[in-house]
Design an enzyme around this catalytic site. Structure first.
Site, PDB file in Angstrom:
ATOM      1  N   LYS A 209       0.830  -1.218   0.000  1.00  0.00           N
ATOM      2  CA  LYS A 209       0.000   0.000   0.000  1.00  0.00           C
ATOM      3  C   LYS A 209       0.863   1.266   0.000  1.00  0.00           C
ATOM      4  O   LYS A 209       0.601   2.191  -0.763  1.00  0.00           O
ATOM      5  CB  LYS A 209      -0.903  -0.049   1.239  1.00  0.00           C
ATOM      6  CG  LYS A 209      -1.833   1.122   1.410  1.00  0.00           C
ATOM      7  CD  LYS A 209      -2.966   0.778   2.343  1.00  0.00           C
ATOM      8  CE  LYS A 209      -2.675   1.042   3.797  1.00  0.00           C
ATOM      9  NZ  LYS A 209      -2.678   2.465   4.161  1.00  0.00           N
TER      10      LYS A 209
ATOM     11  N   ARG B  86       2.842   6.090  -3.426  1.00  0.00           N
ATOM     12  CA  ARG B  86       3.976   6.860  -3.967  1.00  0.00           C
ATOM     13  C   ARG B  86       4.110   6.653  -5.471  1.00  0.00           C
ATOM     14  O   ARG B  86       4.462   7.569  -6.212  1.00  0.00           O
ATOM     15  CB  ARG B  86       5.265   6.443  -3.262  1.00  0.00           C
ATOM     16  CG  ARG B  86       5.324   7.018  -1.827  1.00  0.00           C
ATOM     17  CD  ARG B  86       5.894   6.037  -0.866  1.00  0.00           C
ATOM     18  NE  ARG B  86       6.124   6.601   0.453  1.00  0.00           N
ATOM     19  CZ  ARG B  86       5.283   6.480   1.495  1.00  0.00           C
ATOM     20  NH1 ARG B  86       4.137   5.835   1.366  1.00  0.00           N
ATOM     21  NH2 ARG B  86       5.575   7.007   2.671  1.00  0.00           N
TER      22      ARG B  86
ATOM     23  N   SER C 238       7.974  10.127  11.250  1.00  0.00           N
ATOM     24  CA  SER C 238       6.796   9.838  10.425  1.00  0.00           C
ATOM     25  C   SER C 238       7.165   9.839   8.952  1.00  0.00           C
ATOM     26  O   SER C 238       7.627  10.852   8.411  1.00  0.00           O
ATOM     27  CB  SER C 238       5.701  10.883  10.673  1.00  0.00           C
ATOM     28  OG  SER C 238       4.777  10.874   9.602  1.00  0.00           O
TER      29      SER C 238
ATOM     30  N   GLN D 181       5.059   9.601   6.559  1.00  0.00           N
ATOM     31  CA  GLN D 181       4.088  10.414   5.807  1.00  0.00           C
ATOM     32  C   GLN D 181       4.545  11.870   5.781  1.00  0.00           C
ATOM     33  O   GLN D 181       4.512  12.526   4.737  1.00  0.00           O
ATOM     34  CB  GLN D 181       2.702  10.302   6.450  1.00  0.00           C
ATOM     35  CG  GLN D 181       2.075   8.930   6.262  1.00  0.00           C
ATOM     36  CD  GLN D 181       0.722   8.795   6.933  1.00  0.00           C
ATOM     37  OE1 GLN D 181       0.298   9.670   7.679  1.00  0.00           O
ATOM     38  NE2 GLN D 181       0.054   7.688   6.677  1.00  0.00           N
TER      39      GLN D 181
ATOM     40  N   ASP E 158       3.035  -0.365  11.815  1.00  0.00           N
ATOM     41  CA  ASP E 158       1.699  -0.894  11.514  1.00  0.00           C
ATOM     42  C   ASP E 158       1.535  -2.348  11.955  1.00  0.00           C
ATOM     43  O   ASP E 158       0.435  -2.902  11.884  1.00  0.00           O
ATOM     44  CB  ASP E 158       1.411  -0.768  10.011  1.00  0.00           C
ATOM     45  CG  ASP E 158       1.271   0.693   9.599  1.00  0.00           C
ATOM     46  OD1 ASP E 158       0.991   1.535  10.483  1.00  0.00           O
ATOM     47  OD2 ASP E 158       1.439   0.994   8.406  1.00  0.00           O
TER      48      ASP E 158
ATOM     49  N   LYS F  95      -3.308   6.660  15.165  1.00  0.00           N
ATOM     50  CA  LYS F  95      -3.569   5.930  13.915  1.00  0.00           C
ATOM     51  C   LYS F  95      -5.084   5.965  13.653  1.00  0.00           C
ATOM     52  O   LYS F  95      -5.784   6.785  14.223  1.00  0.00           O
ATOM     53  CB  LYS F  95      -3.033   4.496  14.026  1.00  0.00           C
ATOM     54  CG  LYS F  95      -1.515   4.441  14.172  1.00  0.00           C
ATOM     55  CD  LYS F  95      -0.829   5.015  12.956  1.00  0.00           C
ATOM     56  CE  LYS F  95       0.673   5.079  13.117  1.00  0.00           C
ATOM     57  NZ  LYS F  95       1.315   5.816  12.040  1.00  0.00           N
TER      58      LYS F  95
ATOM     59  N   ARG G 196      -6.361  -2.610  10.979  1.00  0.00           N
ATOM     60  CA  ARG G 196      -5.287  -3.441  11.572  1.00  0.00           C
ATOM     61  C   ARG G 196      -5.751  -4.084  12.877  1.00  0.00           C
ATOM     62  O   ARG G 196      -5.382  -5.216  13.173  1.00  0.00           O
ATOM     63  CB  ARG G 196      -4.016  -2.618  11.790  1.00  0.00           C
ATOM     64  CG  ARG G 196      -3.545  -1.914  10.511  1.00  0.00           C
ATOM     65  CD  ARG G 196      -2.139  -2.223  10.100  1.00  0.00           C
ATOM     66  NE  ARG G 196      -1.806  -1.482   8.882  1.00  0.00           N
ATOM     67  CZ  ARG G 196      -1.820  -1.981   7.656  1.00  0.00           C
ATOM     68  NH1 ARG G 196      -2.099  -3.242   7.440  1.00  0.00           N
ATOM     69  NH2 ARG G 196      -1.506  -1.220   6.610  1.00  0.00           N
TER      70      ARG G 196
HETATM   71  C1  S3P Z   1       2.772   5.305   6.186  1.00  0.00           C
HETATM   72  C2  S3P Z   1       3.502   5.675   7.286  1.00  0.00           C
HETATM   73  C3  S3P Z   1       3.100   5.356   8.661  1.00  0.00           C
HETATM   74  C4  S3P Z   1       2.111   4.198   8.679  1.00  0.00           C
HETATM   75  C5  S3P Z   1       1.001   4.391   7.676  1.00  0.00           C
HETATM   76  C6  S3P Z   1       1.564   4.475   6.267  1.00  0.00           C
HETATM   77  C7  S3P Z   1       3.257   5.721   4.844  1.00  0.00           C
HETATM   78  O1  S3P Z   1       2.450   6.479   9.220  1.00  0.00           O
HETATM   79  O2  S3P Z   1       1.580   4.036   9.971  1.00  0.00           O
HETATM   80  O3  S3P Z   1       0.109   3.310   7.746  1.00  0.00           O
HETATM   81  O4  S3P Z   1       2.752   5.212   3.840  1.00  0.00           O
HETATM   82  O5  S3P Z   1       4.141   6.571   4.811  1.00  0.00           O
HETATM   83  P1  S3P Z   1       3.268   7.647   9.957  1.00  0.00           P
HETATM   84  O6  S3P Z   1       4.101   8.328   8.961  1.00  0.00           O
HETATM   85  O7  S3P Z   1       2.214   8.565  10.503  1.00  0.00           O
HETATM   86  O8  S3P Z   1       4.050   6.957  11.022  1.00  0.00           O
END
Ligand code: S3P
Length: 456
Positions: A22, A27, A187, A189, A338, A365, A415
């Site tokens: 995923k 990306r 993070s 993200q 995760d 989350k 999850r």
């Molecule tokens: C993700 C980063 C993680 C993860 C999320 C997907 C990503 O989150 O928990 O399910 O795709 O970059 P965080 O960046 O908030 O830790």
């Protein structure tokens, strides 16, 4: 809501291959959309979160054609990229569903556009904090308005409630400046949003992570020939550069989905499962290291031939195991963020006390996963305590090597739901889960894959 009943199983044998990862999928389409020419993306997972990103890109004028392959929940996409500056202003507000990755990564892209976009989220994402991403994007020059409220999550009782930002958000892109930014939260993200914005910035942006997080964005940008350098926790990316498409991307199987089966294979009495072509990126495989420390019977076979997109890949063979407790330290957490819910299930079946340190990010989350997992596992008889000292939250699980059946809840979190299905399969009596429809957020095929294994 139709409750879902999980009946215990004692035997499980078979082989599976999973839809694409995923995180890599998000990306792959975002970066393809920002690159001139067309990019073909294979094994793209058809789940709610990835479809949210696809939908947003289409709303910004990107053409994406989709061809389903025989596997129901995977597709081959062709993205006709617009280049960095070819996106169109959306004709109306954009809805990102409950996908945090969609929202945070797209904010990074929108920060560099010459238009305003308004972004709305579903009910769970509307409760998740955004300051971590709006702060650095504002430092780069983007104008962002968000809903401001006192922080909803208070890990520490002594902490004062701080103001936090939540969706909906309105972002107006600007000519961005490069920044040097030391990230306060680990993070991926947030890191990815800044890296995407950095493509639009004047000069070189430098990011310093407190702990390395998943590096799919860095790998994908390099695949698209971006000038990006990684030195331990530091990433430097040059702005205003044209990306070049690799033409074809094959997304390897999702390690987070695989992990659910890996733990299942270790805790079922007689089990042997082979999971093929999984992404083995070391920034994601923390769970495999922890399970090996727990004496899990796991063999990982790396492959060379399919690693064409700069992501390591391989097969995982897992068999029933006698697990031993372990200590997971705070610096390990991002590599299995995760997978903590499913690791909590594994810890219930281990000999001794397993400790997870520095787990506060779980509170923000899709739901507060410390709460959802503790409430559920305790109902099944697990011995869990959550402690906090000097600002570090810990979960301590005393293994009891069994769980009882119970009536439990998914809390609308995919999850938590999948982890509790696994707990139910290994329990002594049937378990009833209030609602498992949330699993479609990441792994809509989960129950089918499971059923096929059980009937094999
Ligand atoms: C993700 C980063 C993680 C993860 C999320 C997907 C990503 O989150 O928990 O399910 O795709 O970059 P965080 O960046 O908030 O830790």
């Amino acid at each position: 809501m139709i409750p879902f009943v999980v009946n215990p199983v004692s035997r499980l044998k078979g082989e599976i291959s999973l839809s694409g990862d995923k995180a890599i999928a998000h990306r792959s389409i975002i970066i393809s959309a920002l690159t001139p020419g067309s990019t073909r993306i294979e094994n793209f997972p058809i789940n709610k979160d990835c479809l949210a990103t696809l939908e947003v890109l289409c709303r910004l004028g990107v053409k994406i054609s989709k061809r389903n392959i025989p596997k129901r929940f995977s597709a081959t996409l062709t993205v006709t990229g617009k280049g960095l500056f070819g996106l169109k202003p959306p004709s109306r507000n954009i809805f990102v569903g409950d996908s945090g990755t969609t929202l945070r990564l797209i904010l990074g892209v929108l920060a560099g556009q010459n238009f305003t976009a308004k972004l709305f989220a579903g009910s769970s994402l509307t409760r998740r904090p955004m300051l971590r991403v709006t702060n650095p994007l504002r430092l780069m020059g983007a104008k962002i308005k968000a809903k401001v409220k006192p922080s909803a999550t208070l890990a520490l009782k002594t902490q004062k409630k701080k103001a936090e930002e939540y969706p909906p958000l309105a972002i107006t892109g600007e000519n961005l400046n490069a920044i040097t930014y030391r990230m306060p939260v680990a993070s991926a993200q947030v890191k990815s949003a800044i890296l995407l914005a950095a493509l639009y910035a004047k000069g070189k942006t430098t990011l310093i992570e407190p702990v390395r997080t998943r590096d799919h964005t860095e790998r994908m940008l390099k695949l698209f020939k971006a000038d990006l350098k990684v030195l331990k926790n530091k990433i430097v990316v040059k702005g205003n550069q044209e990306l070049i498409s690799p033409k074809r991307i094959l997304i390897p199987g999702d390690i987070s989905s695989a992990s659910v089966f890996v733990v299942l294979g270790t805790i079922i009495l007689e089990a042997q499962l082979l999971i093929r072509d999984v992404c083995l990126n070391p920034s994601r495989t923390g769970i495999l290291g922890v399970l090996k420390r727990m004496k899990a019977n796991i063999k990982v076979k790396s492959k060379k031939e399919k690693g064409k997109i700069g992501e390591p890949i391989g097969d995982i063979l897992v068999k029933s195991s006698k697990l031993k407790a372990t200590r997971v330290t705070a610096s390990e957490i991002p590599s299995m963020i995760d997978e903590l819910p499913i690791l909590m299930v594994a810890a219930c079946f281990a000999d001794g006390e397993t400790v997870f340190e520095g787990i506060s990010e779980l509170r923000v989350k899709e739901t507060d996963r410390i709460r959802s997992m503790c409430v559920n596992l305790r109902k099944m008889g697990a011995k869990i305590i959550v402690t906090c000292s000097h600002g570090v939250e810990r979960i301590r699980i005393q293994g009891i090597k069994k769980l009882n059946g119970a009536k439990i809840k998914s809390f609308g979190d995919h999850r938590t739901a999948m982890s509790m299905v696994v707990a139910g399969l290994a329990a002594s009596k049937p378990t009833q889960i209030d609602d498992v429809s949330c699993i479609s957020k990441s792994f809509p095929d989960f129950l089918n894959v499971l059923n096929n294994l059980m009937s094999a």
